[in-house]
Design an enzyme around this catalytic site. Structure first.
Site, PDB file in Angstrom:
ATOM      1  N   ARG A 269     -21.346  24.829   0.107  1.00  0.00           N
ATOM      2  CA  ARG A 269     -21.854  26.201   0.232  1.00  0.00           C
ATOM      3  C   ARG A 269     -21.471  26.841   1.564  1.00  0.00           C
ATOM      4  NH1 ARG A 269     -26.816  26.608  -2.924  1.00  0.00           N
ATOM      5  NH2 ARG A 269     -26.225  25.979  -5.029  1.00  0.00           N
TER       6      ARG A 269
ATOM      7  N   ASP B  18     -35.337  39.938  -4.514  1.00  0.00           N
ATOM      8  CA  ASP B  18     -34.744  38.642  -4.206  1.00  0.00           C
ATOM      9  C   ASP B  18     -34.526  38.612  -2.694  1.00  0.00           C
ATOM     10  OD1 ASP B  18     -33.178  36.397  -6.134  1.00  0.00           O
ATOM     11  OD2 ASP B  18     -32.499  36.422  -4.050  1.00  0.00           O
TER      12      ASP B  18
HETATM   13  C1  SAM Z   1     -32.387  30.108  -9.758  1.00  0.00           C
HETATM   14  S1  SAM Z   1     -32.568  31.796  -9.318  1.00  0.00           S
HETATM   15  C2  SAM Z   1     -33.761  32.335 -10.492  1.00  0.00           C
HETATM   16  C3  SAM Z   1     -33.351  33.613 -11.180  1.00  0.00           C
HETATM   17  C4  SAM Z   1     -34.264  34.037 -12.330  1.00  0.00           C
HETATM   18  N1  SAM Z   1     -35.626  34.223 -11.887  1.00  0.00           N
HETATM   19  C5  SAM Z   1     -34.216  33.043 -13.456  1.00  0.00           C
HETATM   20  O1  SAM Z   1     -35.170  32.301 -13.640  1.00  0.00           O
HETATM   21  O2  SAM Z   1     -33.188  32.997 -14.145  1.00  0.00           O
HETATM   22  C6  SAM Z   1     -33.544  31.632  -7.825  1.00  0.00           C
HETATM   23  C7  SAM Z   1     -33.527  32.869  -6.948  1.00  0.00           C
HETATM   24  O3  SAM Z   1     -34.553  32.748  -5.970  1.00  0.00           O
HETATM   25  C8  SAM Z   1     -34.107  33.387  -4.799  1.00  0.00           C
HETATM   26  N2  SAM Z   1     -34.902  32.918  -3.660  1.00  0.00           N
HETATM   27  C9  SAM Z   1     -34.882  31.719  -3.054  1.00  0.00           C
HETATM   28  N3  SAM Z   1     -35.743  31.687  -2.032  1.00  0.00           N
HETATM   29  C10 SAM Z   1     -36.346  32.894  -2.008  1.00  0.00           C
HETATM   30  C11 SAM Z   1     -37.346  33.469  -1.183  1.00  0.00           C
HETATM   31  N4  SAM Z   1     -37.875  32.814  -0.149  1.00  0.00           N
HETATM   32  N5  SAM Z   1     -37.724  34.736  -1.447  1.00  0.00           N
HETATM   33  C12 SAM Z   1     -37.191  35.432  -2.473  1.00  0.00           C
HETATM   34  N6  SAM Z   1     -36.231  34.940  -3.285  1.00  0.00           N
HETATM   35  C13 SAM Z   1     -35.825  33.673  -3.052  1.00  0.00           C
HETATM   36  C14 SAM Z   1     -32.641  33.027  -4.706  1.00  0.00           C
HETATM   37  O4  SAM Z   1     -31.917  33.922  -3.893  1.00  0.00           O
HETATM   38  C15 SAM Z   1     -32.228  33.055  -6.173  1.00  0.00           C
HETATM   39  O5  SAM Z   1     -31.598  34.255  -6.514  1.00  0.00           O
END
Ligand code: SAM
Length: 297
Positions: free
Chosen positions: A33, A142
């Protein structure tokens, strides 16, 4: 591979800034990454990137590193059943409970590239034409500004629309643009994208009827999950619904939530109005706990 010193530094930085726990042994993931970030910064390795990070006072490089460490995997109508529950249970219940105020507020709290909030928008358009005369807002947030930028464009590659999206929705809500598929304006306009880090102070979020917070708590440790679930108390309306990811639960973390079974899925509601709700002022129309919802815990 990054040195163990660099790994320790990165684990601390990513945890402090996002709540994401980078477990020991994730050196490969970190290397894959962060090597592109190192290249962009004109340095030869992740270790040199860490040296640069240690000197970075602006916090911009740290933000880029944290964004690079997020996993943004998502797809339209992911897992199916939360969207079936939305059609069969959540929205029908809310249509009754909000019949006076005629408004619905939905929050997709880790929206990644937008497939989740747009799936919600399409499910509402498709299944509930009566909502055309309601105020419906979908807030999608996000941590990662780069994925939000993609989400705002509402353009997806052929592979992305082939995952989870019913073909009839593709025909109805998308058009072909430069080899990609672009969502129609009426779907895009239902969703507002804003950057929000769940582990930093939240901007003011109006009380929500439905919160999708899926596949993000899995990256956090128990204390961060507890903090985030607690902060949700003042955002989720007492008869609103919380949808978590398949591997996520409130159990053993926050006993203010009751679980609600709908089909194969388990969802959550606040057990009683929280202090924040009960002191927020005069009750609004529809602000009553749903007695029709079968609770299983
Ligand atoms: C695996 S994706 C999930 C997307 C969608 N909710 C789904 O279930 O398909 C996880 C997302 O969480 C976000 N994320 C991780 N840590 C975070 C934080 N502290 N605050 C907000 N978003 C966060 C990441 O950027 C990522 O886009």
């Amino acid at each position: 591979m990054p040195s163990s010193d660099s790994m320790t530094y990165l684990q601390g930085l990513v945890y402090r800034r996002s709540g994401i726990v980078l477990e020991d042994g994730k050196d490969y993931l970190v290397d894959s990454r962060l090597s592109p970030v190192a290249r962009c910064e004109g340095v030869a390795s992740v270790d040199e990137l860490v040296d640069k990070l240690r000197r970075d006072r602006s916090g911009e490089l740290a933000q880029r590193v944290v964004e690079a460490m997020t996993t943004n995997e998502t797809l339209f109508f992911r897992d199916g059943h939360p969207f079936d529950a939305l059609r069969s249970h959540f929205v029908p219940e809310l249509l009754k409970a909000r019949s006076q105020e005629r408004s619905l507020r939905i929050w997709s709290a880790a929206a990644a590239t937008g497939q989740e909030p747009y799936s919600i928008a399409m499910a509402l358009l498709q299944g509930f034409p009566e909502l055309a005369s309601w105020r419906v807002s979908i807030l999608a947030t996000d941590l990662n500004e780069a994925v939000l930028e993609r989400a705002r464009r509402g353009r997806y590659r052929a592979l992305e629309v082939s995952r989870g999206l019913p073909p009839s929705y593709l025909t109805k809500y998308f058009s072909r643009v430069d080899g990609d598929w672009e969502l129609s304006a009426n779907v895009r306009d239902m969703v507002t994208f804003r950057q929000l880090n769940l582990v930093e102070p939240w901007f003011e979020i109006a009380p929500c009827d439905l919160v999708f917070m899926r596949n993000v708590l899995i990256y956090f440790d128990a204390s961060t999950k507890i903090t985030v679930l607690k902060r949700l108390h003042s955002v989720l309306r007492p008869d609103g619904f919380l949808v978590l990811g398949g591997a996520e639960t409130t159990q053993n973390l926050d006993d203010s939530y009751a679980s609600v079974r709908v089909g194969p899925g388990v969802y959550y509601q606040l057990k009683t109005p929280t202090l924040a709700e009960s002191t927020r002022g005069a009750p609004r129309a529809g602000d009553v706990a749903s007695s029709r919802t079968p609770r299983v815990a």
